[in-house]
Scaffold this motif. Structure first.
Motif, mmCIF file in Angstrom:
data_model
loop_
_atom_site.group_PDB
_atom_site.id
_atom_site.type_symbol
_atom_site.label_atom_id
_atom_site.label_comp_id
_atom_site.label_asym_id
_atom_site.label_seq_id
_atom_site.Cartn_x
_atom_site.Cartn_y
_atom_site.Cartn_z
ATOM 1 N N THR A 268 0.841 -1.198 0.000
ATOM 2 C CA THR A 268 0.000 0.000 0.000
ATOM 3 C C THR A 268 0.871 1.240 0.000
ATOM 4 O O THR A 268 0.607 2.215 -0.727
ATOM 5 N N ALA A 269 1.923 1.238 0.814
ATOM 6 C CA ALA A 269 2.863 2.369 0.827
ATOM 7 C C ALA A 269 3.533 2.523 -0.537
ATOM 8 O O ALA A 269 3.731 3.647 -1.023
ATOM 9 N N ALA A 270 3.868 1.411 -1.170
ATOM 10 C CA ALA A 270 4.470 1.464 -2.500
ATOM 11 C C ALA A 270 3.499 2.081 -3.508
ATOM 12 O O ALA A 270 3.889 2.901 -4.357
ATOM 13 N N LEU A 271 2.223 1.700 -3.424
ATOM 14 C CA LEU A 271 1.204 2.272 -4.311
ATOM 15 C C LEU A 271 1.112 3.783 -4.107
ATOM 16 O O LEU A 271 1.034 4.549 -5.085
ATOM 17 N N ALA A 272 1.137 4.220 -2.853
ATOM 18 C CA ALA A 272 1.081 5.649 -2.559
ATOM 19 C C ALA A 272 2.328 6.355 -3.078
ATOM 20 O O ALA A 272 2.245 7.463 -3.628
ATOM 21 N N ALA A 273 3.490 5.732 -2.925
ATOM 22 C CA ALA A 273 4.740 6.338 -3.396
ATOM 23 C C ALA A 273 4.724 6.491 -4.920
ATOM 24 O O ALA A 273 5.142 7.532 -5.453
ATOM 25 N N VAL A 274 4.233 5.475 -5.615
ATOM 26 C CA VAL A 274 4.174 5.531 -7.074
ATOM 27 C C VAL A 274 3.150 6.570 -7.537
ATOM 28 O O VAL A 274 3.340 7.229 -8.568
ATOM 29 N N ALA A 275 2.072 6.741 -6.761
ATOM 30 C CA ALA A 275 1.085 7.776 -7.090
ATOM 31 C C ALA A 275 1.709 9.168 -6.991
ATOM 32 O O ALA A 275 1.377 10.071 -7.771
ATOM 33 N N ILE A 276 2.627 9.348 -6.056
ATOM 34 C CA ILE A 276 3.305 10.627 -5.874
ATOM 35 C C ILE A 276 4.421 10.805 -6.899
ATOM 36 O O ILE A 276 4.584 11.867 -7.496
ATOM 37 N N GLN A 277 5.209 9.737 -7.103
ATOM 38 C CA GLN A 277 6.361 9.756 -8.007
ATOM 39 C C GLN A 277 6.326 8.481 -8.867
ATOM 40 O O GLN A 277 6.832 7.442 -8.457
ATOM 41 N N PRO A 278 5.736 8.525 -10.048
ATOM 42 C CA PRO A 278 5.607 7.305 -10.858
ATOM 43 C C PRO A 278 6.933 6.599 -11.145
ATOM 44 O O PRO A 278 6.954 5.373 -11.299
ATOM 45 N N GLU A 279 8.051 7.323 -11.194
ATOM 46 C CA GLU A 279 9.335 6.700 -11.505
ATOM 47 C C GLU A 279 9.843 5.800 -10.380
ATOM 48 O O GLU A 279 10.791 5.034 -10.575
ATOM 49 N N VAL A 280 9.208 5.872 -9.218
ATOM 50 C CA VAL A 280 9.585 4.984 -8.115
ATOM 51 C C VAL A 280 9.374 3.522 -8.507
ATOM 52 O O VAL A 280 10.129 2.635 -8.072
ATOM 53 N N ARG A 281 8.378 3.260 -9.338
ATOM 54 C CA ARG A 281 8.002 1.866 -9.646
ATOM 55 C C ARG A 281 9.172 1.038 -10.163
ATOM 56 O O ARG A 281 9.295 -0.152 -9.833
ATOM 57 N N ALA A 282 10.053 1.640 -10.935
ATOM 58 C CA ALA A 282 11.163 0.891 -11.517
ATOM 59 C C ALA A 282 12.109 0.340 -10.462
ATOM 60 O O ALA A 282 12.845 -0.625 -10.718
ATOM 61 N N TRP A 283 12.092 0.912 -9.255
ATOM 62 C CA TRP A 283 13.042 0.537 -8.206
ATOM 63 C C TRP A 283 12.473 -0.482 -7.235
ATOM 64 O O TRP A 283 13.131 -0.851 -6.269
ATOM 65 N N LEU A 284 11.259 -0.959 -7.502
ATOM 66 C CA LEU A 284 10.584 -1.853 -6.573
ATOM 67 C C LEU A 284 10.564 -3.290 -7.069
ATOM 68 O O LEU A 284 10.094 -3.575 -8.175
ATOM 69 N N LEU A 285 11.071 -4.191 -6.238
ATOM 70 C CA LEU A 285 10.893 -5.627 -6.419
ATOM 71 C C LEU A 285 9.887 -6.084 -5.360
ATOM 72 O O LEU A 285 9.806 -5.497 -4.284
ATOM 73 N N PHE A 286 9.132 -7.136 -5.650
ATOM 74 C CA PHE A 286 8.066 -7.546 -4.744
ATOM 75 C C PHE A 286 8.327 -8.960 -4.238
ATOM 76 O O PHE A 286 8.458 -9.894 -5.019
ATOM 77 N N ALA A 287 8.384 -9.084 -2.917
ATOM 78 C CA ALA A 287 8.890 -10.301 -2.290
ATOM 79 C C ALA A 287 7.898 -11.450 -2.280
ATOM 80 O O ALA A 287 8.246 -12.583 -2.615
ATOM 81 N N HIS A 288 6.652 -11.167 -1.865
ATOM 82 C CA HIS A 288 5.729 -12.290 -1.680
ATOM 83 C C HIS A 288 4.291 -11.837 -1.802
ATOM 84 O O HIS A 288 3.987 -10.639 -1.775
ATOM 85 N N ARG A 289 3.419 -12.812 -1.949
ATOM 86 C CA ARG A 289 1.978 -12.557 -1.954
ATOM 87 C C ARG A 289 1.456 -12.865 -0.556
ATOM 88 O O ARG A 289 1.445 -14.007 -0.113
ATOM 89 N N SER A 290 1.035 -11.827 0.142
ATOM 90 C CA SER A 290 0.537 -11.997 1.499
ATOM 91 C C SER A 290 -0.806 -12.716 1.495
ATOM 92 O O SER A 290 -1.580 -12.634 0.535
ATOM 93 N N LYS A 291 -1.082 -13.395 2.589
ATOM 94 C CA LYS A 291 -2.395 -14.021 2.751
ATOM 95 C C LYS A 291 -3.465 -12.985 3.084
ATOM 96 O O LYS A 291 -4.666 -13.272 2.999
ATOM 97 N N GLU A 292 -3.050 -11.792 3.460
ATOM 98 C CA GLU A 292 -4.004 -10.733 3.800
ATOM 99 C C GLU A 292 -4.879 -10.398 2.593
ATOM 100 O O GLU A 292 -4.386 -10.153 1.483
ATOM 101 N N HIS A 293 -6.179 -10.403 2.824
ATOM 102 C CA HIS A 293 -7.148 -10.098 1.770
ATOM 103 C C HIS A 293 -6.834 -8.715 1.181
ATOM 104 O O HIS A 293 -6.606 -7.761 1.885
#
Length: 348
Positions: A268-293
């Motif tokens: 969620t924080a990553a989504l907010a960061a990308v909404a503020i600065q779209p170029e942030v997305r290129a620097w993000l790797l995603f570790a796992h799929r949480s069980k949280e709905h």
């Protein structure tokens, strides 16, 4: 203190090094693409780290802790005192992320942004106290502008410390009773989706508890329906630790430091960061799929393919830490495998 630094440009991944890494992968003694995401990880890290020999040896983990006023609405299965108690547990080495950090040889930083049950000065904990907790966002905005600035800056400071330690990879974690409620509210407004599609059990709510949580979220979103511009969703519905993560992700992208994103709250924080600065997305790797709905929905919104799916939902950066060995293996394979020419293996 201001928000101006958020607008500074992000570093750019090195496209030439990505292409060179891709060409190198094609020369290794294996069918092309046969190592799947381990190949793409090595290529991505080569581009982000600007080196033909990427590495995930030096890992920095920052766990941000903060309490939430919305806990007053009874949205968590645990009492609010747990946040401060867990800060002490992180520092003493007893928490899951503490064990994982030791196992990885990673640097672990704990940042206390404000807890109702303040554990006081603790060795190994950076005190960046903003307030004992955010406000109850069912009644008023979660943060003032000054508080939001302070939280964002606390995250940026963690990146500065990671850089000073010559880190090659940044992991952000969080702790805060009721923070899945805050994350669901923020995600709901950013994605323009009802909270029922994003709210989950958090620390262990039963179905009735989840229904109550959705009702609380609907009240909050009705109150803050106009908070859609720039930083307003984060200020009105976020938490200190969520805002710190946003600041850290933006600062990391500006500094050219790759980020491994953990679970529901950090995404969620990553989504907010990308909404503020779209170029942030290129620097993000995603570790796992949480069980949280709701986490899968966030991953889709960010066009992200996580590395692991282990049914985890702890937070603390535990899922991200668990994925670090895969990055290390990807780098080791990229650097250590023989080429067809070196091994004298035929290509046709």
């Amino acid at each position: 203190m201001s928000f101006d630094w958020l607008n500074a440009p992000c570093a750019q991944p090195d496209a030439a090094l990505a292409e060179a890494a891709r060409a190198h992968q094609l020369q290794l003694t294996k069918p092309p693409g046969s190592l799947g995401m381990l190949e793409t990880l090595a290529i991505q890290l080569a581009s982000l780290q600007r080196t033909p020999r990427p590495s995930a040896d030096r890992v920095w983990i920052s766990v941000f802790a903060g309490d939430h006023g919305v806990a007053d609405e009874g949205v968590s299965a645990f009492p609010q005192a747990v946040t401060g108690e867990m800060v002490r547990n992180f520092a003493s080495g007893g928490a899951a992320i503490s064990v994982l950090a030791r196992s990885l040889g990673a640097s672990l930083e704990v940042v206390n942004l404000g807890t109702v049950n303040d554990p006081g000065e603790i060795a190994g904990v950076r005190r960046a106290i903003i307030a004992p907790s955010t406000a109850n966002f069912c009644v008023e905005p979660a943060m003032t502008e000054a508080q939001l600035q302070a939280a964002l800056a606390a995250g940026a400071e963690s990146v500065r410390l990671a850089q000073a330690a010559n880190a090659q990879l940044f992991l952000g974690g969080e702790m805060g009773i009721a923070n899945t409620t805050s994350a669901a509210a923020l995600a709901s407004i950013l994605l323009h989706e009802p909270p029922s599609s994003l709210a989950g059990a958090g620390t262990g709510l039963d179905p009735a508890g989840v229904l109550h949580k959705v009702t609380v979220l609907e009240r909050a979103l009705a109150r803050h329906a106009q908070a859609t511009r720039a930083l307003e969703p984060l200020r009105c519905l976020g938490g200190f630790e969520i805002a710190a993560l946003v600041g850290a992700y933006i600062a990391a992208a500006q500094a050219g430091l790759p980020v491994l994103v953990d679970g529901f709250i950090t995404t969620t924080a990553a989504l907010a960061a990308v909404a503020i600065q779209p170029e942030v997305r290129a620097w993000l790797l995603f570790a796992h799929r949480s069980k949280e709905h709701g986490h899968s929905r966030l991953l889709r919104a960010l066009d992200a393919e996580p590395l692991l799916d282990l049914g985890m939902r702890l937070g603390e950066a535990s899922g991200a830490a668990s994925a670090v060995p895969l990055l290390r293996l990807a780098c080791a394979l990229h650097a250590g495998m023989a080429t067809f020419e070196q091994a004298g293996v035929s290509t046709a």
